[in-house]
Design an enzyme around this catalytic site. Structure first.
Site, PDB file in Angstrom:
ATOM      1  N   HIS A  50       0.836  -1.202   0.000  1.00 11.41           N
ATOM      2  CA  HIS A  50       0.000   0.000   0.000  1.00 11.41           C
ATOM      3  C   HIS A  50       0.872   1.254   0.000  1.00 11.41           C
ATOM      4  CE1 HIS A  50      -4.089  -1.738   1.025  1.00 11.41           C
ATOM      5  NE2 HIS A  50      -3.285  -2.788   1.025  1.00 11.41           N
ATOM      6  N   ASP A  58      -6.257   5.632   3.068  1.00 10.23           N
ATOM      7  CA  ASP A  58      -6.354   4.249   2.612  1.00 10.23           C
ATOM      8  C   ASP A  58      -7.620   3.597   3.195  1.00 10.23           C
ATOM      9  OD1 ASP A  58      -5.607   1.781   1.497  1.00 10.23           O
ATOM     10  OD2 ASP A  58      -3.534   1.934   2.188  1.00 10.23           O
ATOM     11  N   SER A 101       6.389 -10.412  -2.633  1.00 10.36           N
ATOM     12  CA  SER A 101       6.977 -10.649  -1.305  1.00 10.36           C
ATOM     13  C   SER A 101       5.952 -11.101  -0.282  1.00 10.36           C
ATOM     14  CB  SER A 101       7.660  -9.367  -0.819  1.00 10.36           C
ATOM     15  OG  SER A 101       6.713  -8.313  -0.798  1.00 10.36           O
ATOM     16  N   HIS A 157       1.554 -14.004  -9.794  1.00  8.66           N
ATOM     17  CA  HIS A 157       0.327 -14.076  -8.991  1.00  8.66           C
ATOM     18  C   HIS A 157      -0.729 -13.056  -9.419  1.00  8.66           C
ATOM     19  CE1 HIS A 157       2.913 -10.990  -7.463  1.00  8.66           C
ATOM     20  NE2 HIS A 157       2.011 -10.549  -6.621  1.00  8.66           N
ATOM     21  N   SER A 163       3.238  -6.480 -10.760  1.00 11.12           N
ATOM     22  CA  SER A 163       3.968  -7.570 -11.430  1.00 11.12           C
ATOM     23  C   SER A 163       3.518  -7.727 -12.881  1.00 11.12           C
ATOM     24  CB  SER A 163       3.762  -8.893 -10.692  1.00 11.12           C
ATOM     25  OG  SER A 163       4.466  -8.892  -9.479  1.00 11.12           O
ATOM     26  N   GLU A 202       4.975  -4.916 -14.874  1.00 18.20           N
ATOM     27  CA  GLU A 202       6.425  -5.124 -15.067  1.00 18.20           C
ATOM     28  C   GLU A 202       6.683  -6.162 -16.154  1.00 18.20           C
ATOM     29  OE1 GLU A 202       8.529  -6.016 -11.427  1.00 18.20           O
ATOM     30  OE2 GLU A 202       7.888  -4.149 -10.484  1.00 18.20           O
ATOM     31  N   GLY A 240      -7.519 -13.148  -2.916  1.00 16.20           N
ATOM     32  CA  GLY A 240      -8.136 -11.828  -2.979  1.00 16.20           C
ATOM     33  C   GLY A 240      -8.231 -11.216  -4.361  1.00 16.20           C
TER      34      GLY A 240
END
Length: 471
Positions: free
Chosen positions: A28, A127, A290, A369, A374, A377, A392
């Site tokens: 976040h 948030d 991570s 995932h 990701s 990238e 999720g």
């Protein structure tokens, strides 16, 4: 850390002060930092970012060249029974610890109130976890905007006012969550989800330690906010953005996707040397971020699946903090695997230079995932994608990319429990790597790599944001 000398009344006319308050998870904090960089780069904006004391050095390092225009204000976390001493981000705690971290964040309310009263910013970006900041901002005339670090599709599917059912407002069951909410965009390819995904989504509607569930925190924040800000763009998620706007009756500002800066420095020599021994686009790279962990049985099927592709592969597996990494890795590694794949397979735990690896000429496929950053990238690096979401919002991201945007191959799973086998992994890799099977990957890579387009998205956001805050 905080320049307290300039309340709003003494500020230059063209200067705007924005306070940002991300949840204490680096997944976040990172998008908030990227947004802070975007705002200060446009000029006329300075930012104060709030985080727990222990996170301050890392946040300052993440800011890079923007550090001069962004102050990082430390918050002291109170002791919460059951939360390890000194734990100040989700990286240091278990899943239950992450729930207790929300309690600790709620305990910073008096500090946040004092900071807002003193700094008197023009706007506050907050948030999901802290809807109560809207109660502090409103009396001070501060515009409060909820910044979602998730895709619009996940907000549209899950964080929908209609998910509280009936007049009694009861929360949905896992069965209810297998279907999209009423009025969901008809153009979407995600009208239903399998039972195992719906069961996972139940987390969002579950209360821990008597605290509000994620859904109730999000909805309370949306309801009390002046607007929503989402890390996406109309090109990729237009129907879902429009749906959210209609559902919540609030303005929605979009920041554009976060396209990573080209990586600095060189790839570590041992990996560069190993990767360079293979032809162009031959290697399959698998990594799950991570904070996404594969259970031992899933790791076993992944490894056997990659072995059976007969391609060279490089796998990064991480495990929850506090577990015995060596023992966990041994549990997931099939007997005789290391001997059989010697020279063409690497299994690594811990951090690697992911962007450098993805951009290496020999890496052609990226198994991941379906975390937003990701996927971006991988696309930017020109890799074919295989999507293996584990929890999720990753499930909805995978559906968005593979089905709506035609990017990447999803690993086939069993509907009831999400199980996948080695054959499902190798089939997905073969599909993604087949000649002529780029899908729309090239189109979206060009879109993300087009500096003029990305600059326009960033400029549009900053213009809309400033206009909204000043209105």
């Amino acid at each position: 850390h905080v320049d307290r000398s300039s309340g709003r009344q003494r500020m230059a006319v063209d200067s705007m002060h924005v306070v940002m308050f991300p949840f204490l998870a680096f997944g976040h904090i990172s998008p908030f930092v990227q947004l802070a960089r975007k705002l200060v780069a446009a000029g006329g904006v300075r930012v104060t970012l709030l985080s727990a004391e222990a996170n301050v050095p890392r946040v300052e390092a993440m800011l890079g060249p923007a550090a001069g225009a962004v102050a990082v204000a430390p918050l002291r976390l109170q002791r919460v029974p059951g939360l390890p001493e000194g734990a100040e981000s989700t990286a240091e705690v278990s899943a239950d610890g992450a729930e207790l971290l929300k309690v600790a964040v709620d305990g910073t309310r008096p500090q946040v109130a004092a900071l807002l009263a003193e700094l008197r910013p023009d706007a506050l970006l907050f948030d999901f976890a802290t809807p109560w900041v809207t109660e502090l901002a409103a009396p001070l005339g501060i515009k409060a905007l909820q910044f979602s670090v998730f895709s619009a599709v996940s907000g549209a599917y899950l964080m929908n006012p209609a998910r509280r059912l009936g007049a009694g407002g009861q929360l949905p069951t896992a069965d209810d969550l297998t279907s999209a909410p009423a009025g969901f965009p008809p153009s979407s390819n995600i009208a239903t989800v399998p039972a195992y995904q719906a069961a996972d989504f139940s987390y969002v509607f579950t209360s821990f330690h008597g605290e509000p569930c994620v859904y109730d925190r999000v909805l309370a924040g949306v309801k009390a906010s002046d607007a929503l800000v989402i890390k996406t763009c109309f090109e990729m998620e237009g129907p879902y953005i429009n749906y959210l706007t209609a559902q919540h009756g609030k303005p929605v500002l979009v920041t554009g996707p976060v396209v990573p800066e080209p990586p600095q420095g060189e790839l570590e020599e041992r990996w560069a040397k190993w990767l360079s021994s293979f032809p162009d686009n031959a290697v399959v790279f698998a990594s799950f971020g991570s904070e996404t962990f594969l259970p031992a049985a899933a790791a076993t099927e992944l490894l056997l699946g990659l072995e059976s592709t007969n391609r060279p592969f490089f796998v990064v597996l991480n495990f929850p903090k506090g577990t015995d990494t060596k023992a966990e890795l041994a549990k997931g590694t099939p007997p005789g695997f290391a001997e059989r794949t010697k020279g063409r397979g690497v299994v690594h735990t811990g951090w690697v230079q992911q962007q450098h690896i993805l951009r290496h000429r020999s890496v052609g496929c990226f198994v991941n995932h379906a975390g937003l950053s990701s996927v971006v990238e991988g696309l930017v690096a020109g890799c074919r994608l295989v999507l293996l979401p584990m929890k999720g919002d990753q499930y909805l991201n995978a559906a968005l990319f593979a089905r709506d945007l035609r990017v990447g191959a999803e690993v086939a799973r069993r509907d009831s429990d999400g199980w996948f086998g080695r054959g499902d992994v190798s089939d997905a890799v073969d599909t993604a790597m087949a000649d002529g099977w780029e899908g729309q990957g090239i189109k979206w890579r060009d879109f993300l790599m087009d500096d003029a387009v990305q600059k326009r998205l960033a400029d549009d956001f900053v213009t809309d944001f400033k206009k909204f805050v000043r209105a």
